[in-house]
Design a protein around this motif. Structure first.
Motif: not given
Length: 302
Positions: A170-177
């Protein structure tokens, strides 16, 4: 060496020493790694004026700007412009601007450019402004399209050596999809999959079947999808069809988009996802990553 490269070298030699007006013509030529004769000949041909006159003009333009925007003593400004006396500076300034430096300061006139054949002028606070080269403004958009396709291909290659553990971390970034943790593999798969889906929408083809998500499979898929999308996008934009609408039957329910809007959408989110991929690859210790910022790759001066 191209003419643009040669002009850039000449400009670097002249403008890099604006703060050292005591440098001689021989010094300028040495900075360009040329003989004095060769330097003067090339510079005059490229700039439309001898290099000494070009440099004096830039210094006078800078002086005019400094007079109008600061309270620095006129004598200091004169010395900074390369003049050994206030009288010599005043005569030169009056010839160039039609008034004495003191009157220019009182007027606070923001204009400082002296007419020149090259169109190259001083640019505050300490640079040089070059005139725009001829070209179609649409070329910036098509350059962005080319950059995007190239970068995605490069990032897929950079991800090839990574282990499955690294790709699925897991990478610590939020993406909307994404409904949960986002992984590097998911980011790359989205870059490839979204391109395939837009190809289908723009070409009125059925939605593509899901393909493999190994890096080799993604790279193979993008090797076909990237160039195809680039061709569709460029053909639509260069043909003046950016405002033309099409029905995207791959959506449920079907939706209507414009070609320009679809290209802007893919480039917008593609830029975001490329940056996230670069961050994730860097966190995995991958070196030699490509530069995503278009200022270094699109419409940049040579």
């Amino acid at each position: 060496m191209t003419e643009t490269d040669r002009l850039a070298r000449l400009l670097d030699a002249v403008t890099a020493c604006l703060d050292d007006p005591g440098l001689t013509g021989e010094d300028l030529a040495a900075r360009a790694h040329l003989s004095r004769h060769h330097f003067d000949r090339l510079a005059t041909a490229a700039l439309g004026e001898p290099p000494g006159a070009f440099r004096r003009r830039l210094l006078l333009e800078r002086a005019a700007h400094t007079l109008a925007t600061t309270d620095r003593p006129v004598t200091v400004i004169a010395f900074d412009a390369g003049y050994g006396s206030l009288e010599a500076f005043t005569r030169a300034f009056d010839r160039a601007f039609g008034r004495a430096p003191s009157r220019h300061r009182l007027a606070r006139d923001p204009r400082f450019r002296i007419e020149a054949p090259s169109g190259i002028h001083f640019h505050p606070p300490g640079g040089v402004r070059l005139p725009a080269t001829e070209g179609d403004p649409m070329s910036i958009v098509t350059d962005l399209i080319d950059q995007h396709v190239t970068l995605v291909g490069e990032l897929l290659e950079k991800a090839r050596p990574l282990s499955a553990e690294a790709l699925d971390r897991p990478v610590p970034y939020a993406v909307d999809y994404s409904s949960g943790d986002t992984t590097l593999r998911e980011l790359l798969a989205h870059l490839v999959g979204s391109t395939e889906r837009w190809i289908a929408a723009m070409s009125a083809r059925p939605a593509p079947a899901e393909g493999g998500d190994s890096i080799s499979a993604l790279a193979e898929r993008y090797g076909k999808a990237g160039p195809e999308w680039r061709g569709l996008a460029r053909t639509a934009l260069e043909g003046g069809r950016s405002g033309e609408t099409f029905i995207d039957a791959t959506c449920e329910p079907a939706r209507t988009f414009t070609y320009g809007g679809s290209v802007a959408h893919l480039l917008h989110y593609g830029t975001l996802h490329r940056c996230l991929v670069i961050g994730a690859l860097r966190a995995e210790g991958v070196e030699g990553l490509p530069v995503s910022d278009p200022i270094h790759r699109v419409g940049a001066a040579a």
